[in-house]
Write an enzyme that holds these catalytic residues in place. Structure first.
Site, PDB file in Angstrom:
ATOM      1  N   GLY A   1       0.798  -1.207   0.000  1.00  0.00           N
ATOM      2  CA  GLY A   1       0.000   0.000   0.000  1.00  0.00           C
ATOM      3  C   GLY A   1       0.835   1.262   0.000  1.00  0.00           C
TER       4      GLY A   1
ATOM      5  N   SER B   1      -5.631   1.143   6.412  1.00  0.00           N
ATOM      6  CA  SER B   1      -4.293   0.596   6.151  1.00  0.00           C
ATOM      7  C   SER B   1      -4.258   0.232   4.669  1.00  0.00           C
ATOM      8  CB  SER B   1      -4.026  -0.637   7.018  1.00  0.00           C
ATOM      9  OG  SER B   1      -3.977  -0.286   8.384  1.00  0.00           O
ATOM     10  N   THR B   2      -3.765   1.174   3.888  1.00  0.00           N
ATOM     11  CA  THR B   2      -3.787   0.933   2.443  1.00  0.00           C
ATOM     12  C   THR B   2      -2.876  -0.209   2.038  1.00  0.00           C
ATOM     13  OG1 THR B   2      -2.070   2.600   2.141  1.00  0.00           O
ATOM     14  CG2 THR B   2      -4.354   3.329   1.926  1.00  0.00           C
ATOM     15  N   CYS B   3      -1.932  -0.565   2.922  1.00  0.00           N
ATOM     16  CA  CYS B   3      -1.038  -1.670   2.563  1.00  0.00           C
ATOM     17  C   CYS B   3      -1.800  -2.979   2.393  1.00  0.00           C
ATOM     18  CB  CYS B   3       0.056  -1.822   3.620  1.00  0.00           C
ATOM     19  SG  CYS B   3      -0.604  -2.038   5.283  1.00  0.00           S
ATOM     20  N   VAL B   4      -2.939  -3.102   3.124  1.00  0.00           N
ATOM     21  CA  VAL B   4      -3.738  -4.327   3.003  1.00  0.00           C
ATOM     22  C   VAL B   4      -5.163  -4.005   2.560  1.00  0.00           C
ATOM     23  CG1 VAL B   4      -2.395  -5.699   4.630  1.00  0.00           C
ATOM     24  CG2 VAL B   4      -4.218  -4.199   5.493  1.00  0.00           C
TER      25      VAL B   4
END
Length: 1113
Positions: free
Chosen positions: A761, A1079-1082
């Site tokens: 993300g 949480s843009t990473c997930v």
């Protein structure tokens, strides 16, 4: 010893010895068989001897008879000559009567044989002079009149005298008699004409006056022109040609040349001179002349270099030293090149169809026009332009050939059934004439689309362009023809070539991606490099037809993408393809393309090495240079052979790259992602996942230090507000390694690390931030504006960026070398921007940036068959100017339709303002050499439009565009981009322009924590409120929510089921005063358990509009 016979008789039997063995000769061959053979051989020998004696006697008799006959004839001839001489002795002037003259000529013909008696030539001249005097002094009776036939015999005697060459001193007089007798003959057939003029061409050093008279004498007979054509197969003195031009009938000469027998075939030099002399003598472009010139010119197309550097030699020297010695690609003399160029003069080409042509003449004129394009490729666009400007009187050239093509049975058969096209192409041996008409129309219509604006194409304007266009209703018919033909030429290329495939095609297996894949040896050797022709038609190959069909289809498809004049599914060919097996099949074929590309790169490396050797050893010439040229030709042959091999073993890939509109867009997107996935598998040793790849790098037992350094190079700390500059400094040197996973740590304005772990993300936010800052940051001005917007806020490279930067640096006092270095650094930034966009495409990350259509077209045209690196595959057109500058487009359209273009007061120049804001200065650039002094008129208006379009769309920004495309190609294969048109590429970059599909998003969302769906299948009340709010939001607000969670404002092209990781929602406590976080990473939305729809809406929109990064998490 006596042997009893037991027959009752005591008489001794007779003994017969056939062996030849006797007591006196015990060494003779024994046995009865050997004796019989000897007897037979002896009998045969006797027979041969008797036959030989008979033949000798017969030969002796024939010799005696021949000698007696010869001797008798000689004595008879001598007696006749004596009689003839006795009558002529002491006689001068005219004969007493016409009867006496006829009698004397009959006596002369009895013995006339200049080959055996040279004095017969003198007797002939004496008789001829006296007969001319007799005819002038006597009136020849009308009937019966023996003289026409008698003059024919006299003409033959003169030709025989000239051929003998026994009395060259009398050739002048004989020519006079020949001219006189020929002009009074009653008949002159083709055989006699050919012999007549062939005899004249063999003469040397004869009186010019007499020769001219003899040349002109037979021209009253139509068949004489066949013989004249023989004379014209050699260099002819210009004065002689002028004399002939004043006496001949050009139409009759052209018809005679067209009727010349094809066997025996004329040598190259004979055809060259015949063509040159025919052009001089006939001049015009009438039907007869075109009929004669077309096959001559076509036969020379592959033998003569019409546009090469000429040699300065006179005709005789050129004929002797060049035409009789050079066998292939013969250069022309300066004079010949100038005269042949007259064939493609504007007046001659424009007036080609101005005669009274009929539909039946279409094949002739189509064949001739195609031949002109083959012979003069550098002037091809001029030829097409002048053909387009011409007309038949009733219709424009384009419409004339379209009507001829529509009435063609081959065309209707191809349109009717796409599955029968292959058999038609394989068996249409007698349809060569049909193909010439078809190809001529395709050539003209392809050119027409380049200069025709959309309004003219749609038939919404008046003028000659509208008349040249075919009706929109006919375009659908044409597209169906092109589709069926193009698909067959591509998908069934191996069957049309008639060659066996070099290796078996395995479309269902991907094992080649994980093992060695060696191309056949025949590809390396370059065998079979000769293109396959259309039923043996010179210069027209299946490859040529496929190229023009594909190019025209793409041009019409591009226009249809803008104006939508055809049904939505009209372009698809899914009925001819197994779409289930298509994707794995084309992926396997892509691996074959990689093998070919690697071998091409090896050959390119050899080319570069040869160039370096040539540059470092400039003093060596001769044999070394010849060998290098030979090796270069062999490499080119290998490349062409590999190209055709790929066409045979990868038909799906060829369809996909050259005619992608046959395949649905979503299928092509899936194929693109498959190509990327396989590339990742190869580059990352099977570890596609970023964390797995990093782990494998760390665990590698060998070169661990190098692997650690490689991982370090893929990590960077990026400061907010300077994302682009930091990214350039950190990652430019990676080159193609930017394809590998990168790790980003964001630093806030205080130099502190932002919260968040890069699970993908952060990388997405990094890329979208770099794109936003470099492409659409409003704070960038002057040379820092790498891209600028048009009226519709679509981006394209700033065309004056390099010039603005140069002026700024020069104003700052920098030296020329420093300015050049900084300009190169700017081009490297353009290249890096290309890599960034390529990285987004490679990773499937959608970015909120929109490019102008003409700029995206250059991406699509960098791949596919026949295209070249950079933007050379792109052809600027006036229609693309709409995306560049709407006001410029409108002004040029006004110029194009104006009654008098000179009223605008324009010249072939273009003006720009360059330099930093507030200190700009004008710069004028000529569009053509000497353009400042060339006014724009109706005659050159189209040229001005073409040059202006090229300058604005291509030439002015070529350096910036090429740098960007170079960077883009480093990450994404150009051939992959050729699967999409400009609108589809924009969708691939930024996602579909349609709103967020909330039901699809809801169906593919995962829930965690309290929000996990239980066994009853019911959603949590807060989750139901969230989807109710999402449904009620505007499209812009939905995009903001999606960007807040996933860092991108648009959904995936293949739907939210392809989003990785999946969109997820989990609870973050029950405090309703808190804002949602992400949480843009997930791709995770942390949503407090709101109980009120109003509060949820307020808090959700407040969060997504806050502009915060990972700190909200």
């Amino acid at each position: 010893m006596f042997q009893p016979s037991f027959t009752g008789s005591s008489r001794r039997q007779r003994q017969v010895n056939l062996s030849g063995r006797t007591p006196a000769n015990p060494f003779t061959v024994g046995g009865s068989t050997a004796g019989a053979q000897a007897a037979i051989a002896s009998a045969q020998q006797d027979r041969v001897e008797r036959q030989q004696r008979r033949q000798e006697q017969q030969a002796s008799g024939r010799i005696q008879r021949t000698w007696r006959g010869y001797n008798g004839r000689r004595q008879a001839h001598k007696a006749w000559r004596d009689t003839w001489d006795a009558i002529e002795r002491d006689q001068h002037g005219a004969y007493p009567s016409l009867d006496a003259s006829v009698s004397q000529m009959n006596r002369l013909m009895l013995f006339f044989s200049p080959a055996s008696d040279a004095n017969d030539v003198e007797r002939l001249t004496r008789y001829g002079e006296r007969q001319i005097a007799t005819a002038d002094a006597t009136t020849i009776p009308a009937s019966p009149n023996p003289w026409p036939r008698a003059y024919g015999r006299l003409r033959q005697a003169c030709i025989e005298a000239l051929q003998s060459g026994r009395r060259r001193d009398a050739d002048g007089t004989v020519l006079d008699i020949l001219a006189y007798s020929t002009s009074r003959s009653s008949s002159f057939d083709a055989t006699a004409a050919i012999r007549y003029y062939r005899t004249l061409t063999s003469l040397h050093a004869v009186p010019e006056r007499a020769l001219r008279a003899a040349l002109l004498a037979p021209l009253g007979f139509a068949d004489a022109y066949l013989g004249l054509a023989v004379l014209l197969q050699r260099p002819v003195d210009p004065a002689m040609l002028e004399l002939l031009r004043s006496a001949i009938s050009p139409r009759v000469l052209a018809e005679a040349v067209a009727r010349m027998p094809h066997e025996p075939a004329l040598a190259t030099r004979e055809r060259v001179w015949l063509l040159r002399n025919l052009i001089r003598l006939c001049g015009s472009t009438d039907h007869a002349t075109t009929t004669a010139i077309a096959p001559l010119l076509g036969s020379l197309a592959d033998e003569i270099d019409f546009e090469g550097s000429p040699v300065s030699l006179d005709d005789a020297t050129f004929d002797r030293e060049v035409l009789q010695n050079v066998k292939a690609r013969v250069p022309l003399s300066t004079t010949l090149q100038r005269e042949f160029n007259a064939l493609v003069s504007q007046d001659r080409v424009r007036n080609l169809l101005s005669q009274d042509v009929t539909p039946a003449d279409a094949q002739l004129y189509a064949s001739y026009a195609l031949t002109l394009l083959r012979c003069f490729p550098r002037q091809a666009d001029d030829i097409r332009m002048w053909l387009y400007l011409g007309s038949t009187g009733q219709a424009t050239t384009t419409v004339y050939f379209w009507e001829a093509m529509k009435s063609n049975k081959l065309v209707s058969d191809i349109v009717r059934d796409s599955r029968s096209v292959l058999s038609l192409l394989q068996t249409s041996q007698d349809l060569r004439e049909s193909w010439t008409v078809i190809l001529m129309f395709l050539e003209l219509y392809t050119f027409l689309l380049k200069i025709m604006d959309d309004e003219e194409f749609m038939g919404r304007t008046s003028g000659r362009q509208r008349q040249s266009a075919i009706p929109i209703g006919d375009v659908a018919y044409l597209v169906t023809f092109l589709k069926n033909l193009g698909f067959t030429l591509t998908f069934n290329a191996s069957e049309l070539d008639g060659r066996e495939l070099l290796i078996a095609r395995d479309v269902g297996s991907l094992r080649a991606h994980f093992g060695s894949h060696v191309a056949p040896e025949s590809l390396k050797s370059g065998r079979d490099a000769k293109p396959v022709s259309l039923h043996g038609t010179p210069g027209i190959s299946w490859g040529y037809i496929k190229g023009i069909v594909t190019g025209l289809m793409r041009a019409i498809y591009e226009r249809d993408s803008r104006r939508h004049f055809l049904p939505r599914d009209h372009w698809l060919m899914t009925s001819r393809l197994d779409m289930i097996a298509f994707i794995p099949g084309v992926v396997a074929e892509e691996e074959s393309r990689h093998v070919i590309a690697e071998q091409d790169e090896e050959d390119q490396a050899d080319d570069d090495s040869d160039d370096e050797m040539s540059a470092g050893a400039t003093n060596f010439r001769g044999l070394d240079s010849y060998h290098r040229a030979q090796e270069a030709r062999e490499r080119a042959q290998r490349k062409a052979s590999r190209r055709r091999y790929l066409e045979n073993v990868a038909p799906r890939l060829e369809v996909l790259q050259n005619m992608p509109f046959f395949i649905p867009f979503h299928t092509r997107v899936e194929i693109f992602r498959q190509f990327v996935h396989l590339d990742q598998v190869k580059r990352r040793n099977g570890q596609v996942d970023a964390d797995a790849w990093r782990a494998s790098m760390l665990m590698a037992p060998q070169h661990q230090g190098q692997q650690m350094h490689r991982l370090t190079r893929h990590h960077a700390q990026i400061k907010r507000s300077s994302e682009f500059e930091d990214a350039f400094d950190a990652f430019y040197e990676l080159g193609a390694d930017l394809k590998e996973p990168i790790q980003i740590t964001f630093m806030d304005e205080f130099g502190l690390q932002e919260a968040g772990i890069d699970g993908g993300g952060v990388t997405k936010e990094f890329l979208t931030s770099v794109v936003a800052q470099a492409f659409v940051d409003p704070n960038r001005t002057g040379a820092d504006r790498y891209f600028i917007e048009n009226e519709n806020h679509l981006l394209y490279p700033n065309p004056t960026a390099l010039e603005d930067y140069r002026v700024t640096l020069e104003n700052a006092g920098l030296r020329h070398s420093e300015v050049a270095s900084l300009r190169r650094d700017m081009l490297r930034k353009y290249e890096f921007l290309g890599r960034i966009i390529g990285k987004c495409l490679y990773e499937g990350i959608l970015v909120d940036v929109s490019f102008a259509g003409f700029f995206l077209k250059k991406w699509a045209l960098t791949g596919g068959h026949g295209s070249a690196p950079g933007e050379s595959g792109y052809r600027a057109s006036i229609n693309d100017l709409r995306d560049f500058d709407q006001s410029l487009y409108a002004g040029l359209l006004a110029l194009k339709t104006a009654p008098d273009a000179s009223d605008f007061g324009l010249t072939f120049t273009v003006d720009d303002l360059i330099g930093p804001p507030g200190a700009q200065r004008p710069k004028s650039s000529p569009l053509i050499p000497g353009g400042t002094d060339i006014a724009v008129t109706n005659e050159n208006c189209l040229l001005y439009l073409n040059k202006m379009s090229w300058y604005r769309l291509q030439g002015q920004s070529a350096a910036q565009t090429n740098a960007f495309l170079k960077g883009l190609a480093t990450i994404v294969q150009p051939s992959w981009l050729s699967m999409f048109n400009q609108a589809e590429l924009q969708t691939l970059i930024g996602g579909a322009s349609a709103g967020i599909n909330v039901p699809d998003l809801r169906a593919n969302t995962l829930y965690g924590g309290t929000y996990v769906i239980g066994d009853d299948g019911r959603e949590h009340p807060t989750v139901r409120l969230f989807w109710k709010v999402m449904t009620s939001l505007t499209d812009a607000e939905k995009s903001k929510v999606l960007k807040f969670v996933t860092s991108t404002p648009r959904g995936p092209l293949l739907g939210f089921s392809s989003l990785n990781p999946r969109f997820s929602i989990r609870d973050s406590g029950s405090d309703e005063s808190r804002y949602p976080s992400a949480s843009t990473c997930v791709n995770l939305l942390k949503l407090p358990m709101y109980r009120s729809e109003k509060v949820l809406r307020e808090k959700l929109l407040g969060a997504v509009n806050s502009g915060a990064g990972f700190d909200l998490s």
